[in-house]
Design a protein around this motif. Sequence first.
Motif, short mmCIF file in Angstrom:
data_model
loop_
_atom_site.label_atom_id
_atom_site.label_comp_id
_atom_site.label_asym_id
_atom_site.label_seq_id
_atom_site.Cartn_x
_atom_site.Cartn_y
_atom_site.Cartn_z
N LEU A 27 0.83 -1.21 0.00
CA LEU A 27 0.00 0.00 0.00
C LEU A 27 0.87 1.26 0.00
O LEU A 27 0.60 2.22 -0.74
CB LEU A 27 -0.92 -0.01 1.22
CG LEU A 27 -1.76 1.25 1.44
CD1 LEU A 27 -2.73 1.48 0.28
CD2 LEU A 27 -2.54 1.15 2.77
N PHE A 28 1.93 1.25 0.80
CA PHE A 28 2.77 2.44 0.88
C PHE A 28 3.62 2.63 -0.38
O PHE A 28 3.95 3.77 -0.73
CB PHE A 28 3.66 2.36 2.13
CG PHE A 28 3.01 2.95 3.35
CD1 PHE A 28 3.40 4.17 3.85
CD2 PHE A 28 1.96 2.28 3.98
CE1 PHE A 28 2.78 4.73 4.96
CE2 PHE A 28 1.34 2.81 5.09
CZ PHE A 28 1.75 4.05 5.59
N SER A 29 3.96 1.55 -1.07
CA SER A 29 4.67 1.72 -2.34
C SER A 29 3.77 2.37 -3.38
O SER A 29 4.22 3.18 -4.20
CB SER A 29 5.19 0.36 -2.85
OG SER A 29 4.12 -0.49 -3.23
N VAL A 30 2.48 2.02 -3.37
CA VAL A 30 1.51 2.68 -4.25
C VAL A 30 1.40 4.16 -3.90
O VAL A 30 1.37 5.04 -4.77
CB VAL A 30 0.13 2.00 -4.15
CG1 VAL A 30 -0.91 2.78 -4.96
CG2 VAL A 30 0.20 0.56 -4.64
N LEU A 31 1.38 4.45 -2.60
CA LEU A 31 1.27 5.83 -2.13
C LEU A 31 2.49 6.66 -2.53
O LEU A 31 2.35 7.83 -2.91
CB LEU A 31 1.09 5.84 -0.61
CG LEU A 31 0.88 7.21 0.05
CD1 LEU A 31 -0.37 7.88 -0.51
CD2 LEU A 31 0.78 7.05 1.57
N ILE A 32 3.66 6.05 -2.48
CA ILE A 32 4.88 6.75 -2.89
C ILE A 32 4.78 7.20 -4.35
O ILE A 32 5.09 8.33 -4.71
CB ILE A 32 6.12 5.86 -2.70
CG1 ILE A 32 6.41 5.64 -1.22
CG2 ILE A 32 7.35 6.46 -3.39
CD1 ILE A 32 7.47 4.59 -0.95
N GLY A 33 4.32 6.29 -5.22
CA GLY A 33 4.16 6.62 -6.63
C GLY A 33 3.11 7.69 -6.86
O GLY A 33 3.30 8.60 -7.69
N TYR A 34 2.02 7.62 -6.11
CA TYR A 34 0.94 8.61 -6.25
C TYR A 34 1.44 10.01 -5.87
O TYR A 34 1.21 10.98 -6.61
CB TYR A 34 -0.24 8.21 -5.37
CG TYR A 34 -1.32 9.27 -5.29
CD1 TYR A 34 -2.23 9.46 -6.32
CD2 TYR A 34 -1.41 10.09 -4.16
CE1 TYR A 34 -3.21 10.44 -6.25
CE2 TYR A 34 -2.39 11.08 -4.08
CZ TYR A 34 -3.27 11.24 -5.11
OH TYR A 34 -4.25 12.22 -5.04
N VAL A 35 2.14 10.11 -4.75
CA VAL A 35 2.64 11.40 -4.29
C VAL A 35 3.67 11.96 -5.29
O VAL A 35 3.67 13.15 -5.61
CB VAL A 35 3.27 11.27 -2.89
CG1 VAL A 35 3.99 12.56 -2.49
CG2 VAL A 35 2.20 10.91 -1.87
N ARG A 36 4.53 11.08 -5.81
CA ARG A 36 5.54 11.53 -6.78
C ARG A 36 4.90 12.09 -8.04
O ARG A 36 5.26 13.18 -8.51
CB ARG A 36 6.48 10.37 -7.14
CG ARG A 36 7.46 10.72 -8.26
CD ARG A 36 8.26 9.52 -8.71
NE ARG A 36 7.44 8.41 -9.16
CZ ARG A 36 6.85 8.36 -10.35
NH1 ARG A 36 6.96 9.37 -11.21
NH2 ARG A 36 6.12 7.30 -10.69
N VAL A 37 3.96 11.35 -8.62
CA VAL A 37 3.31 11.78 -9.86
C VAL A 37 2.56 13.10 -9.64
O VAL A 37 2.61 14.01 -10.48
CB VAL A 37 2.35 10.70 -10.37
CG1 VAL A 37 1.47 11.24 -11.50
CG2 VAL A 37 3.13 9.49 -10.86
#
Length: 389
Positions: A27-37
Amino acid sequence: MVQEVLIELVKGIGRFFLHPAVYITLLFSVLIGYVRVKRERRQFRTRLLWGWTETKGFLLDGLVWALILSAISIVIGLVIPNTWLWIYSAWLIIFVLLFTYQFGSAVYAIALGAATVYVMYSYSWSFDVFSWTFSGQDILQAGIVPIAIIAGFLLIVEGVLIQKHGATQASPKLVTTARGMEAIVYHVKRLWLLPILLIIPGDVIPTYLPYWPQFSLGENAFSLILFPFVIGFQQKSRHSLPIHFFTGYGKMVWQLGIVITIIAAIGYFEPLVSAIALLIGVLARLLITIIKYQQEKTGNYAVSPQSNGVMIAGVLSDSPAEKMGLLIGERIVKVNGQKVENEQELYEAVQINAAHCRLEVLDSNGELRLRQHILFRHDHYRLGLILVR
């Protein structure tokens, strides 16, 4: 016997999918990508990397290394204490939830888990979670040896992953310098999952070979578990270009991992040596982080506006710029024979010969390169370049 081992192997894999750390870190790896984009679109009006890059890397980047470490673990017989596995998991989840992955190196949670188990043993502490009871263990007698070896192995993998993926997946971030100008820092924030097959004390697989397991806890029967180890990494590159910074960073980490693994293995003869190796691993890994942070904290920005040419801050994948081999930190000084000093002049010069783009570029060493590319209607209208304005 073979059938029992296969059944235990299936059960061990099943336990992996029941572990909460797998889903929390995913879940947090998905969140990292979302915040970056979201940040890249706000600052550059486009994303540089696919939004699922971090999630894909989380699942796949470390898979081959997980298979290698699983084979090594089984062949040499690293028996891991049950209690330590779950205490380590608790520390791992805490680090992930804090969302600060400067301390995401597996060696920190591994060492804290070992220290926690030993303190519980020293003070006779225990606690119950559902139907399980967790109590301390004198891991300095034998358990510290496989724990320290695993820490060394994971440091090696961490270094290789940083060296291989750090620069290619560094995300540019706009900042304002002390002089009020725009500059770029490169930010990497990653989680990597390594599902490693481990031997734990149990009652399914008896010792049937004279040399296996070598690193045991005094038991004569064992079980198997596919356990999720997670490596976190976070760092910024400012004074150095990402290709130089993260390559050197990763090399330092995997070299440390080799040293720790060798010292930890000597603990086979004296377990206290493995405890010392684990402590050295924590301190040295922390020292690497501090040194690299201080190096990048001061000094000029490697990517900032220049009086001679237009500085490249990023290159979109599958774009004309990538096909021309343009790199971060290079300066475009001429386009189609016209000298350019800002973004507007660059794109005006491109229109001089819209079908064929010819660039003169200064690389990071100041050497001139000539690059050219035929532009098609479906190509990115800005060549796929992120420029420092």
